[in-house]
Write a protein that holds these residues in place. Structure first.
Motif, mmCIF file in Angstrom:
data_model
loop_
_atom_site.group_PDB
_atom_site.id
_atom_site.type_symbol
_atom_site.label_atom_id
_atom_site.label_comp_id
_atom_site.label_asym_id
_atom_site.label_seq_id
_atom_site.Cartn_x
_atom_site.Cartn_y
_atom_site.Cartn_z
ATOM 1 N N LEU A 118 0.957 -1.507 -0.352
ATOM 2 C CA LEU A 118 0.266 0.018 0.230
ATOM 3 C C LEU A 118 0.628 1.261 0.324
ATOM 4 C CD1 LEU A 118 -3.057 0.858 -0.291
ATOM 5 C CD2 LEU A 118 -2.430 1.078 2.658
ATOM 6 N N GLY A 119 0.657 1.897 -1.156
ATOM 7 C CA GLY A 119 1.253 3.688 -0.912
ATOM 8 C C GLY A 119 2.366 3.727 -1.609
ATOM 9 N N GLN A 120 3.633 2.215 -1.977
ATOM 10 C CA GLN A 120 4.632 2.061 -2.762
ATOM 11 C C GLN A 120 4.678 1.207 -3.867
ATOM 12 O OE1 GLN A 120 6.908 -0.507 -0.413
ATOM 13 N NE2 GLN A 120 5.852 0.472 2.270
ATOM 14 N N LYS A 121 5.865 1.805 -4.195
ATOM 15 C CA LYS A 121 6.129 1.278 -5.835
ATOM 16 C C LYS A 121 6.062 -0.166 -6.093
ATOM 17 C CE LYS A 121 10.955 -0.231 -5.788
ATOM 18 N NZ LYS A 121 11.826 0.767 -6.347
ATOM 19 N N VAL A 122 5.240 -0.182 -7.625
ATOM 20 C CA VAL A 122 5.458 -2.163 -7.786
ATOM 21 C C VAL A 122 6.313 -2.877 -7.631
ATOM 22 C CG1 VAL A 122 4.551 -3.151 -10.095
ATOM 23 C CG2 VAL A 122 2.966 -1.028 -9.671
ATOM 24 N N GLU A 123 6.514 -3.532 -7.187
ATOM 25 C CA GLU A 123 7.885 -4.903 -7.510
ATOM 26 C C GLU A 123 7.378 -6.181 -8.057
ATOM 27 O OE1 GLU A 123 9.967 -3.828 -2.883
ATOM 28 O OE2 GLU A 123 7.705 -4.434 -2.935
ATOM 29 N N PHE A 124 8.229 -6.411 -9.579
ATOM 30 C CA PHE A 124 8.249 -7.269 -9.477
ATOM 31 C C PHE A 124 9.027 -8.843 -9.256
ATOM 32 C CE2 PHE A 124 9.465 -10.915 -12.712
ATOM 33 C CZ PHE A 124 10.310 -11.264 -12.490
ATOM 34 N N LEU A 125 8.223 -9.655 -9.647
ATOM 35 C CA LEU A 125 8.326 -11.043 -8.386
ATOM 36 C C LEU A 125 8.694 -12.071 -9.280
ATOM 37 C CD1 LEU A 125 4.838 -11.563 -6.314
ATOM 38 C CD2 LEU A 125 6.657 -10.416 -5.365
ATOM 39 N N VAL A 126 8.187 -12.383 -10.419
ATOM 40 C CA VAL A 126 8.607 -13.452 -10.970
ATOM 41 C C VAL A 126 7.929 -13.350 -12.769
ATOM 42 C CG1 VAL A 126 6.477 -15.447 -10.867
ATOM 43 C CG2 VAL A 126 8.687 -15.488 -11.530
ATOM 44 N N SER A 127 8.418 -13.952 -13.920
ATOM 45 C CA SER A 127 8.489 -13.819 -14.876
ATOM 46 C C SER A 127 8.277 -15.371 -15.489
ATOM 47 C CB SER A 127 9.556 -13.232 -16.515
ATOM 48 O OG SER A 127 10.562 -14.020 -16.317
ATOM 49 N N PHE A 128 6.928 -16.015 -15.922
ATOM 50 C CA PHE A 128 6.881 -17.052 -16.763
ATOM 51 C C PHE A 128 7.058 -17.506 -17.919
ATOM 52 C CE2 PHE A 128 5.560 -20.914 -15.156
ATOM 53 C CZ PHE A 128 4.712 -22.223 -15.586
ATOM 54 N N TYR A 129 7.736 -18.028 -19.067
ATOM 55 C CA TYR A 129 7.713 -18.539 -20.189
ATOM 56 C C TYR A 129 7.940 -19.654 -20.357
ATOM 57 C CZ TYR A 129 8.983 -17.904 -25.836
ATOM 58 O OH TYR A 129 9.509 -18.280 -26.477
ATOM 59 N N ASN A 130 6.967 -20.195 -21.547
ATOM 60 C CA ASN A 130 7.473 -21.735 -22.574
ATOM 61 C C ASN A 130 7.442 -22.549 -20.841
ATOM 62 O OD1 ASN A 130 7.708 -23.276 -24.365
ATOM 63 N ND2 ASN A 130 9.876 -23.710 -23.906
ATOM 64 N N ASN A 131 6.342 -22.005 -20.339
ATOM 65 C CA ASN A 131 6.000 -23.649 -18.957
ATOM 66 C C ASN A 131 6.904 -24.172 -17.640
ATOM 67 O OD1 ASN A 131 4.201 -24.185 -19.032
ATOM 68 N ND2 ASN A 131 4.058 -25.477 -20.663
ATOM 69 N N GLU A 132 8.151 -22.350 -17.347
ATOM 70 C CA GLU A 132 9.137 -22.551 -16.546
ATOM 71 C C GLU A 132 9.400 -20.779 -16.749
ATOM 72 O OE1 GLU A 132 12.150 -24.267 -18.622
ATOM 73 O OE2 GLU A 132 13.221 -22.661 -19.066
ATOM 74 N N ILE A 133 9.916 -20.806 -14.770
ATOM 75 C CA ILE A 133 9.745 -19.401 -14.845
ATOM 76 C C ILE A 133 11.863 -18.800 -15.403
ATOM 77 C CG2 ILE A 133 11.565 -18.686 -12.379
ATOM 78 C CD1 ILE A 133 9.387 -20.181 -11.290
ATOM 79 N N SER A 134 10.976 -17.208 -15.571
ATOM 80 C CA SER A 134 12.298 -17.181 -16.765
ATOM 81 C C SER A 134 13.231 -16.482 -15.757
ATOM 82 C CB SER A 134 12.040 -16.316 -17.845
ATOM 83 O OG SER A 134 10.976 -15.661 -17.563
ATOM 84 N N GLU A 135 12.705 -15.392 -14.753
ATOM 85 C CA GLU A 135 13.066 -14.705 -13.748
ATOM 86 C C GLU A 135 12.770 -14.444 -12.712
ATOM 87 O OE1 GLU A 135 13.599 -10.905 -15.855
ATOM 88 O OE2 GLU A 135 15.203 -10.045 -14.967
ATOM 89 N N LYS A 136 12.677 -13.906 -11.785
ATOM 90 C CA LYS A 136 12.611 -13.835 -10.249
ATOM 91 C C LYS A 136 13.646 -12.759 -9.715
ATOM 92 C CE LYS A 136 14.710 -18.006 -8.248
ATOM 93 N NZ LYS A 136 14.180 -19.353 -7.456
ATOM 94 N N SER A 137 12.650 -12.578 -8.412
ATOM 95 C CA SER A 137 13.390 -11.654 -7.777
ATOM 96 C C SER A 137 13.960 -11.942 -6.498
ATOM 97 C CB SER A 137 12.776 -10.247 -7.759
ATOM 98 O OG SER A 137 11.110 -10.693 -6.365
ATOM 99 N N GLU A 138 14.874 -11.248 -5.760
ATOM 100 C CA GLU A 138 14.879 -11.635 -3.900
ATOM 101 C C GLU A 138 13.677 -12.174 -3.085
ATOM 102 O OE1 GLU A 138 18.745 -9.497 -4.071
ATOM 103 O OE2 GLU A 138 17.178 -8.995 -2.950
ATOM 104 N N ILE A 139 12.580 -11.308 -3.691
ATOM 105 C CA ILE A 139 11.230 -11.802 -2.636
ATOM 106 C C ILE A 139 10.758 -13.131 -3.307
ATOM 107 C CG2 ILE A 139 8.773 -10.539 -2.571
ATOM 108 C CD1 ILE A 139 9.671 -7.983 -3.731
ATOM 109 N N PHE A 140 10.702 -13.597 -4.604
ATOM 110 C CA PHE A 140 9.631 -15.234 -4.634
ATOM 111 C C PHE A 140 10.942 -16.194 -4.326
ATOM 112 C CE2 PHE A 140 7.059 -16.073 -7.090
ATOM 113 C CZ PHE A 140 7.457 -18.061 -7.702
ATOM 114 N N ASP A 141 10.569 -15.936 -2.753
ATOM 115 C CA ASP A 141 12.085 -17.247 -2.260
ATOM 116 C C ASP A 141 10.738 -18.330 -1.940
ATOM 117 O OD1 ASP A 141 10.820 -15.961 1.173
ATOM 118 O OD2 ASP A 141 9.262 -16.983 -0.288
ATOM 119 N N ASP A 142 11.049 -19.180 -1.278
ATOM 120 C CA ASP A 142 10.291 -20.647 -1.604
ATOM 121 C C ASP A 142 9.185 -20.968 -1.157
ATOM 122 O OD1 ASP A 142 13.741 -22.020 -0.452
ATOM 123 O OD2 ASP A 142 13.110 -21.791 -2.347
ATOM 124 N N GLN A 143 8.742 -19.895 -0.451
ATOM 125 C CA GLN A 143 6.930 -19.716 -0.165
ATOM 126 C C GLN A 143 6.396 -19.099 -1.760
ATOM 127 O OE1 GLN A 143 5.702 -17.212 2.675
ATOM 128 N NE2 GLN A 143 5.954 -15.520 1.485
#
Lengths: 115, 112
Positions: A39-64
């Motif tokens: 709330l009130g903050q900027k938009v942050e990237f979590l993960v991208s997905f292409y061809n049925n697999e993760i192509s990129e992820k951020s530090e926020i996107f942990d094992d949970q």
């Protein structure tokens, strides 16, 4: 005009519970993304997905966190054991990804409230 | 180096005036620079975007100016209207098909 849809619009859950956020990207789009906005903050990237697999992820996107495209239309974000700090708006975005098309189109978001 | 710095944080403009929002980046690998408009409770909506091979792009009342050497780009909203009142985010990505890095946002208020 095609648009990205997300369900639910608002999800309330207790700390430690699992949640699944759902998205239907624009058909014929090939790249899919999850972002979050506290709330009130900027938009942050979590993960991208292409061809049925993760192509990129951020530090926020942990094992949970995990993502899945279980069928030809849905794209889901699962949070295994929610924490208070996971409370945010979660946006799905899709991108055609062909030729010189770079535009990412965002859905209306799911407001996740962890209590 | 991944950051995109946006200013001002908030902006008040009179109806009919020009709104100017600025962004600066460090990563020279960025090659796609979109602007998004967000209304309260809604998702970001793509407004206009530019690539570094041009210095300016105009769509209706919205213009992006791009200065590659200074690593800066800006959004100009001409003839600003009360309906333009929203939060504006600049963003950048590498190779066009990767994560968007967003600026911190500018809350624009256009007074009637």
């Amino acid at each position: 005009e095609p648009e990205v849809t997300q369900t639910p619009s608002h999800q309330v859950t207790q700390m430690g519970q699992e949640v699944i956020l759902r998205c239907v990207p624009i058909s014929n789009h090939l790249y899919f993304y999850w972002y979050r906005q506290i709330l009130g903050q900027k938009v942050e990237f979590l993960v991208s997905f292409y061809n049925n697999e993760i192509s990129e992820k951020s530090e926020i996107f942990d094992d949970q966190f995990s993502v899945e495209r279980p069928d030809g239309s849905n794209f889901t974000l699962k949070i295994r054991s929610t924490k208070l700090e996971d409370s945010a708006m979660y946006f799905c975005a899709s991108q055609r990804g062909s030729g010189s098309s770079y535009e990412q189109y965002f859905g209306p978001g799911t407001r996740l409230t962890v209590t | 180096q991944q950051q995109v710095k946006q200013s001002p944080q908030s902006l008040i403009v009179q109806k009919g005036g020009i709104s100017i929002i600025n962004c600066a980046y460090e990563n020279t690998a960025f090659d796609y620079f979109p602007w998004y408009q967000q209304f309260p409770g809604k998702g970001p909506a793509l407004l206009i975007a530019i690539r570094p091979d041009v210095s300016e792009k105009k769509e209706g009342r919205f213009t992006i100016s791009f200065n590659k050497s200074a690593k800066q780009f800006s959004l100009h909203i001409m003839d600003s209207q009360p309906g333009d009142s929203a939060t504006y985010f600049c963003a950048a990505s590498k190779e066009g098909r990767r994560a968007l890095t967003f600026g911190s946002g500018t809350r624009l208020q256009v007074q009637p």
